[in-house]
Motif scaffolding. Structure first.
Motif, PDB file in Angstrom:
ATOM      1  N   VAL A 268       1.359  -1.239  -0.257  1.00 49.01           N
ATOM      2  CA  VAL A 268       0.047   0.171  -0.358  1.00 49.01           C
ATOM      3  C   VAL A 268       0.992   1.021   0.338  1.00 49.01           C
ATOM      4  N   ALA A 269       1.577   1.151   0.868  1.00 50.19           N
ATOM      5  CA  ALA A 269       2.754   2.403   0.896  1.00 50.19           C
ATOM      6  C   ALA A 269       3.322   2.566  -0.727  1.00 50.19           C
ATOM      7  N   ASP A 270       3.993   1.821  -1.330  1.00 46.83           N
ATOM      8  CA  ASP A 270       4.696   1.999  -2.502  1.00 46.83           C
ATOM      9  C   ASP A 270       3.333   2.483  -3.194  1.00 46.83           C
ATOM     10  N   ARG A 271       2.427   1.940  -3.225  1.00 43.67           N
ATOM     11  CA  ARG A 271       1.458   2.214  -4.730  1.00 43.67           C
ATOM     12  C   ARG A 271       0.857   3.603  -3.971  1.00 43.67           C
ATOM     13  N   LEU A 272       0.835   4.285  -2.657  1.00 43.15           N
ATOM     14  CA  LEU A 272       1.067   5.864  -2.761  1.00 43.15           C
ATOM     15  C   LEU A 272       1.709   6.638  -3.035  1.00 43.15           C
ATOM     16  N   ARG A 273       3.079   5.939  -2.668  1.00 45.17           N
ATOM     17  CA  ARG A 273       3.886   6.924  -3.207  1.00 45.17           C
ATOM     18  C   ARG A 273       4.711   6.841  -4.907  1.00 45.17           C
ATOM     19  N   GLY A 274       3.287   6.366  -4.887  1.00 43.86           N
ATOM     20  CA  GLY A 274       3.300   6.309  -6.833  1.00 43.86           C
ATOM     21  C   GLY A 274       2.327   7.207  -7.364  1.00 43.86           C
ATOM     22  N   PHE A 275       1.047   7.478  -6.073  1.00 41.58           N
ATOM     23  CA  PHE A 275       0.114   8.359  -6.552  1.00 41.58           C
ATOM     24  C   PHE A 275       1.302  10.341  -6.475  1.00 41.58           C
ATOM     25  N   GLN A 276       1.830   9.929  -5.272  1.00 42.73           N
ATOM     26  CA  GLN A 276       2.436  11.331  -5.325  1.00 42.73           C
ATOM     27  C   GLN A 276       3.088  11.692  -5.790  1.00 42.73           C
ATOM     28  N   ASP A 277       3.962  10.118  -6.629  1.00 47.65           N
ATOM     29  CA  ASP A 277       4.909  11.153  -7.612  1.00 47.65           C
ATOM     30  C   ASP A 277       4.065  10.879  -8.959  1.00 47.65           C
ATOM     31  N   GLY A 278       3.201  11.419  -9.103  1.00 50.54           N
ATOM     32  CA  GLY A 278       2.023  10.838 -10.636  1.00 50.54           C
ATOM     33  C   GLY A 278       1.037  12.840 -10.372  1.00 50.54           C
ATOM     34  N   GLU A 279       0.074  12.103 -10.915  1.00 50.22           N
ATOM     35  CA  GLU A 279      -0.932  13.632 -11.161  1.00 50.22           C
ATOM     36  C   GLU A 279      -1.814  13.099  -9.986  1.00 50.22           C
ATOM     37  N   TYR A 280      -1.739  12.085  -8.976  1.00 50.05           N
ATOM     38  CA  TYR A 280      -2.582  12.197  -7.989  1.00 50.05           C
ATOM     39  C   TYR A 280      -2.181  12.338  -6.859  1.00 50.05           C
ATOM     40  N   ARG A 281      -0.957  13.444  -7.058  1.00 52.48           N
ATOM     41  CA  ARG A 281      -0.400  13.650  -5.150  1.00 52.48           C
ATOM     42  C   ARG A 281      -1.445  14.552  -4.694  1.00 52.48           C
ATOM     43  N   CYS A 282      -2.015  14.458  -3.143  1.00 49.00           N
ATOM     44  CA  CYS A 282      -2.987  15.201  -2.468  1.00 49.00           C
ATOM     45  C   CYS A 282      -2.693  14.842  -1.008  1.00 49.00           C
ATOM     46  N   LYS A 283      -3.062  15.913  -0.443  1.00 49.18           N
ATOM     47  CA  LYS A 283      -2.393  16.176   0.786  1.00 49.18           C
ATOM     48  C   LYS A 283      -3.034  14.893   1.453  1.00 49.18           C
ATOM     49  N   GLU A 284      -4.115  13.932   1.211  1.00 46.48           N
ATOM     50  CA  GLU A 284      -4.921  13.103   1.760  1.00 46.48           C
ATOM     51  C   GLU A 284      -4.112  12.243   1.280  1.00 46.48           C
ATOM     52  N   ASN A 285      -3.783  11.011   0.310  1.00 44.72           N
ATOM     53  CA  ASN A 285      -2.369  10.526   0.296  1.00 44.72           C
ATOM     54  C   ASN A 285      -0.973  10.448   0.705  1.00 44.72           C
ATOM     55  N   SER A 286      -0.579  11.930   0.790  1.00 47.34           N
ATOM     56  CA  SER A 286       0.979  12.442   1.268  1.00 47.34           C
ATOM     57  C   SER A 286       0.260  12.215   3.346  1.00 47.34           C
ATOM     58  N   CYS A 287      -1.076  12.317   3.936  1.00 45.68           N
ATOM     59  CA  CYS A 287      -1.633  11.732   5.085  1.00 45.68           C
ATOM     60  C   CYS A 287      -1.685   9.994   5.550  1.00 45.68           C
ATOM     61  N   ALA A 288      -2.246   9.829   3.860  1.00 45.72           N
ATOM     62  CA  ALA A 288      -2.220   8.199   4.618  1.00 45.72           C
ATOM     63  C   ALA A 288      -0.903   7.421   4.145  1.00 45.72           C
ATOM     64  N   LEU A 289      -0.246   8.012   3.372  1.00 47.87           N
ATOM     65  CA  LEU A 289       0.892   7.324   3.396  1.00 47.87           C
ATOM     66  C   LEU A 289       2.232   7.431   4.773  1.00 47.87           C
ATOM     67  N   THR A 290       1.689   9.416   5.509  1.00 49.92           N
ATOM     68  CA  THR A 290       2.731   9.080   6.391  1.00 49.92           C
ATOM     69  C   THR A 290       2.374   8.290   7.738  1.00 49.92           C
ATOM     70  N   HIS A 291       1.005   7.712   7.281  1.00 50.57           N
ATOM     71  CA  HIS A 291       0.518   7.099   8.776  1.00 50.57           C
ATOM     72  C   HIS A 291       1.024   5.746   8.605  1.00 50.57           C
ATOM     73  N   ILE A 292       0.703   4.962   7.272  1.00 52.05           N
ATOM     74  CA  ILE A 292       1.097   3.805   6.906  1.00 52.05           C
ATOM     75  C   ILE A 292       2.123   3.268   7.464  1.00 52.05           C
ATOM     76  N   GLU A 293       2.978   4.649   7.259  1.00 53.57           N
ATOM     77  CA  GLU A 293       5.264   4.094   7.294  1.00 53.57           C
ATOM     78  C   GLU A 293       5.212   4.930   9.127  1.00 53.57           C
ATOM     79  N   GLU A 294       4.244   4.862  10.032  1.00 55.55           N
ATOM     80  CA  GLU A 294       4.760   5.489  10.794  1.00 55.55           C
ATOM     81  C   GLU A 294       3.978   4.034  11.956  1.00 55.55           C
ATOM     82  N   ALA A 295       3.424   2.759  11.317  1.00 55.18           N
ATOM     83  CA  ALA A 295       2.629   1.792  11.180  1.00 55.18           C
ATOM     84  C   ALA A 295       4.039   0.719  10.918  1.00 55.18           C
TER      85      ALA A 295
END
Length: 118
Positions: free
Chosen positions: A69-96
């Motif tokens: 899931v983290a890898d997928r969100l990183r992909g979104f964040q490197d592309g046209e679907y970058r957004c605050k919500e994806n960034s927050c979700a990724l941060t919490h996954i990395e914390e987990a």
């Protein structure tokens, strides 16, 4: 079998059925999940069931699934679907991931990793 509905929020997820396929085992967790759509199995997820030292590797770990899931969100964040919500979700996954790694490191330090010992 136990149906899980926490993912249902939009028309796509409304059509996906998520079911815990087995009874809860030691630690009160399930080990086998299925996602289906229109009676067709999309994915069958089996988690590690029992200590690796006693049962060998027989399924995914939480860490592997979180990394997917983290890898997928990183992909979104490197592309046209970058957004605050994806960034927050990724941060919490990395914390987990961090806390699960800390748990493993502590269990290794105490010599109980790969066993049912607390």
């Amino acid at each position: 079998m136990r149906e899980i509905k926490g993912h249902i929020i939009n028309p796509t997820n409304d059509t996906l059925s998520l079911v815990a396929m087995d009874e809860k085992g030691q630690g009160n967790a399930n080990h086998h999940y299925q996602v289906t759509h229109s009676n067709s199995t999309l994915v069958d997820v089996r988690f590690q069931n029992g200590p690796i030292n006693e049962n060998g590797v027989n399924g995914l770990t939480n860490e592997v699934l979180l990394e997917i899931v983290a890898d997928r969100l990183r992909g979104f964040q490197d592309g046209e679907y970058r957004c605050k919500e994806n960034s927050c979700a990724l941060t919490h996954i990395e914390e987990a991931q961090h806390w699960l790694q800390q748990r493993t490191i502590e269990r290794m330090r105490r010599g109980v990793e790969g066993t049912h010992k607390k």
